[in-house]
Design an enzyme around this catalytic site. Structure first.
Site, PDB file in Angstrom:
ATOM      1  CE  LYS A 112       4.729   6.867   1.862  1.00  0.00           C
ATOM      2  NZ  LYS A 112       5.431   5.538   1.862  1.00  0.00           N
ATOM      3  CE  LYS A 164      11.846   2.026  -0.210  1.00  0.00           C
ATOM      4  NZ  LYS A 164      10.431   1.719  -0.382  1.00  0.00           N
ATOM      5  CG  LEU A 222      -1.893  -1.223   1.250  1.00  0.00           C
ATOM      6  CD1 LEU A 222      -2.651  -1.262   2.571  1.00  0.00           C
ATOM      7  CD2 LEU A 222      -2.864  -1.188   0.083  1.00  0.00           C
ATOM      8  N   PRO A 223       0.309   2.391  -0.433  1.00  0.00           N
ATOM      9  CG  PRO A 223      -0.781   3.741  -1.982  1.00  0.00           C
ATOM     10  CD  PRO A 223      -1.001   2.567  -1.081  1.00  0.00           C
ATOM     11  CB  THR A 264       7.775   2.575   2.587  1.00  0.00           C
ATOM     12  OG1 THR A 264       8.437   1.958   1.472  1.00  0.00           O
ATOM     13  CG2 THR A 264       8.806   3.360   3.384  1.00  0.00           C
TER      14      THR A 264
END
Length: 304
Positions: free
Chosen positions: A238, A170, A69-70, A97
């Site tokens: 984000k 990440k 998912l974003p 992430t």
């Protein structure tokens, strides 16, 4: 369909999740998939997936549950119903992430026997399509060992440590990527404003200490003028906010990261949050009165 393979639930079939789902189908897994976008779900079904009625339905029907998912708040919205639907003994692998604290909270709240691994990915859309991603996995080693054979179909899997460490690694990679991307436009502009051809600059960077993934993978999106719409400025910001949350644990000033966040915020304010990520370079082009178009057969990354 091999009967000894776990059934996979896959929620989030966007730019990255869709190609990853298709790769798992090609590897012979039974996949129950869901996405809020009917067209994305239809593509997965055309590739052999079974359509889930919802994220919770996918969670209830699988052995291993994958989410791509974003944003962390999207994961929270999904897992409010999907987490309690997971069956005892199932494994949830979050490819988003995400915040490490959120994953720790979910492990504490998970139904008995449900385990969690975080495994955010890097490598862009072409990496997702071609199985050349790098996945950063965190969790108990036994849980990682269970997830690894599935994730290996998506690319190289690096075990980072306990739950949440995959997201830390990440975000560090993105921290450096964003710094490099912001610097790329500055370097090109400096050379061009002082009489060097863009093609010469690019060749020199690839064969010097200035080389990087950004130089080789991202610069052609600037040359082509589309600036890679597969990842938006909003998603960059984000991730930069998540990075700044991690940076609160560092007892030193980190001015490069602060500057990168400012550069992306400036681009978003000019072009809009949904503009392609490399508008961080376009802003420099415009302000400097330069054109960074370069003739060539620049195949978009998502088509490679």
């Amino acid at each position: 369909m091999a009967t000894n393979l776990p059934v996979i639930g896959f929620v989030g079939l966007g730019n990255m999740g869709g190609p990853m789902c298709l790769r798992l189908l090609a590897a012979g897994y039974e996949v129950v998939a869901f996405d809020l976008n009917p067209e994305a779900l239809a593509r997965a079904v055309a590739g052999g997936a079974k359509a889930g009625a919802s994220g919770a339905d996918c969670a209830a029907r699988c052995d291993v549950f994958l989410t791509s998912l974003p944003r962390p708040d999207h994961v929270e919205g999904l897992m409010a119903t999907a987490l309690p639907a997971l069956r005892p003994g199932s494994l949830w692998v979050d490819l988003t992430t995400n915040r490490k604290e959120l994953l720790a909270r979910y492990q504490a709240e998970a139904p008995a026997g449900v385990r969690i691994v975080d495994s955010p990915v890097t490598g862009a859309v072409d990496g997702a399509r071609n199985g050349r991603l790098t996945l950063f996995a965190g969790g108990d080693k036994a849980d990682f060992d269970r997830a690894q054979p599935i994730l290996a179909h998506l690319g190289m899997v690096i075990y980072c440590g306990g739950l949440g460490t995959g997201n830390v690694v990440k975000l560090v990679t993105n921290q450096l990527w964003f710094i490099y991307a912001a610097a790329l436009g500055e370097g090109f502009a400096t050379g061009m404003a002082n009489g060097v051809e863009l093609s010469v600059l690019w060749e020199a960077l690839k064969n010097s200490v200035g080389d990087s993934f950004v130089v080789r993978h991202d610069a052609p999106s600037v040359f082509a003028g589309h600036y890679d719409p597969s990842f938006s400025l909003d998603l960059c910001l984000k991730d930069l906010r998540l990075i700044q949350e991690l940076n609160r644990n560092v007892r030193a000033a980190l001015p490069m990261t602060v500057a990168a966040e400012g550069a992306f915020a400036l681009a978003a304010s000019r072009y809009g949050a949904q503009a392609a990520e490399l508008h961080v370079v376009k802003r420099i082009e415009e302000d400097a009165g330069l054109s960074m178009r370069l003739p060539g057969d620049w195949v978009p990354p998502w088509e490679q």
